[in-house]
Design a protein around this motif. Sequence first.
Motif, short mmCIF file in Angstrom:
data_model
loop_
_atom_site.label_atom_id
_atom_site.label_comp_id
_atom_site.label_asym_id
_atom_site.label_seq_id
_atom_site.Cartn_x
_atom_site.Cartn_y
_atom_site.Cartn_z
N PHE A 87 0.76 -1.31 0.05
CA PHE A 87 0.10 -0.12 0.11
C PHE A 87 0.78 1.33 0.08
N ASN A 88 1.94 1.26 0.74
CA ASN A 88 2.72 2.38 0.76
C ASN A 88 3.53 2.68 -0.44
N ARG A 89 3.85 1.52 -1.25
CA ARG A 89 4.46 1.73 -2.41
C ARG A 89 3.45 2.15 -3.37
N GLN A 90 2.14 1.87 -3.49
CA GLN A 90 1.39 2.55 -4.37
C GLN A 90 1.26 3.97 -4.10
N ILE A 91 1.11 4.07 -3.09
CA ILE A 91 0.95 5.85 -2.60
C ILE A 91 2.16 6.54 -3.08
N ILE A 92 3.32 5.99 -2.72
CA ILE A 92 4.60 6.46 -3.19
C ILE A 92 4.78 6.83 -4.79
N GLU A 93 4.39 5.79 -5.34
CA GLU A 93 4.52 5.84 -6.81
C GLU A 93 3.42 6.89 -7.18
N GLU A 94 2.18 6.85 -6.93
CA GLU A 94 1.19 7.71 -7.25
C GLU A 94 1.57 9.26 -7.00
N PHE A 95 2.22 9.46 -5.63
CA PHE A 95 2.57 10.81 -5.22
C PHE A 95 3.65 11.34 -6.27
#
Length: 277
Positions: A5-13
Motif C-alpha cells: 500500500f505504501n509503495r502504491q501511494i509513493i508511486e502515485e505521489f
Amino acid sequence: MPIDFNRQIIEEFRANAGQVGGPFEGARLLLLTTIGARSGAPHTVPLGYLPDGGERTLIIASAGGGPRHPAWYHNLVANPRVRVEDGVFTYEADAVVLTGDERDHVFARAAEADPGWANYQAKTTRVIPVVALRSVSGGPNATSLATALKVLHDAFRRELTLIRKEVADSGPRLGAQLRVNCLTLCGGLHHHHTGEDTGLFAVLEQRYPELGHTLDRLRQEHQRISSVLEDLQAILSEEGADPLQVRAEVERLTEELENHLTYEEDQLIPVLEASTP
C-alpha cells in the motif's frame, strides 16, 4: 501501513506532483526517506504533516496509536538527516524530536485540528513523538522554469483549497493550527513573490523588453496580494479572530491569487518554454 500500500501511494505521489487519491485524497502528505538504523538502507514512507508557520514542517509518530514507535522514527533518531518530498520540492532536512512543553503544545494544536491524533494518544501508553523537519538543501522537482512555475502555482492552489475548507468547517472558533496553516501560506506566497520580483522578473525584463507591460502588471498584482495577506494576518493576530472575517479574507485572497496565477501562466509559461534548450 502495508508495504504494498505504501509503495502504491509513493508511486502515485511522485507521478502526480504530490497528489494522491483514496484515503489520502486532499490531505497534506509528504514522503519521508530515512536511513535504516540497523540496515543503513534508505526507507521511504508517506506521512501526513502539519505546517508550522516558518521553516519547519511537523510530522507525528503516531503508528495509529500502536504500542511501539514506527520504524521511521527510530531511523531518524539514529540518523537525523532525512530526505523530504512534498510534491513540489525535494530537499534534505534535519529532523529534531520536540520535547517538553514544545512537544505538548504542538501535539495539542494538532489534536484540536484533528481529534484523531488525540484518539491515537489515548490508545497507547507511550508519549507519541512530534518531529520537526528543517530544510537544509534542495530544490524544485522540475526540469524547466516553466514546469517549476506551474507546479509551484498548483501547490499554492491546493493549499488554499484546503484552508478554505478548514475555515468553512471551523465553527465559531478559529483553531490554533488553522491560524498556523493560514500564516504559513501567507509566508510562502510572500517569499515566492519576492523571489519573482527580484529574480525571475528581472531576468525576463532584461532578455525580453517586450514583456515590460506584463511584468509591471504582475508586480502590481503582487502588491495587491501583499495587501490582502497583510489584512488576513492582522485578523489572525487577534485573540478572538472571527472565522467569518477570516473566511471573507481567504475568499478575497483566492479570487486575487487565482486571477494572478492564471494571467502569469498564460503570459510567462510560453516564453519560458520557448527559451528552454
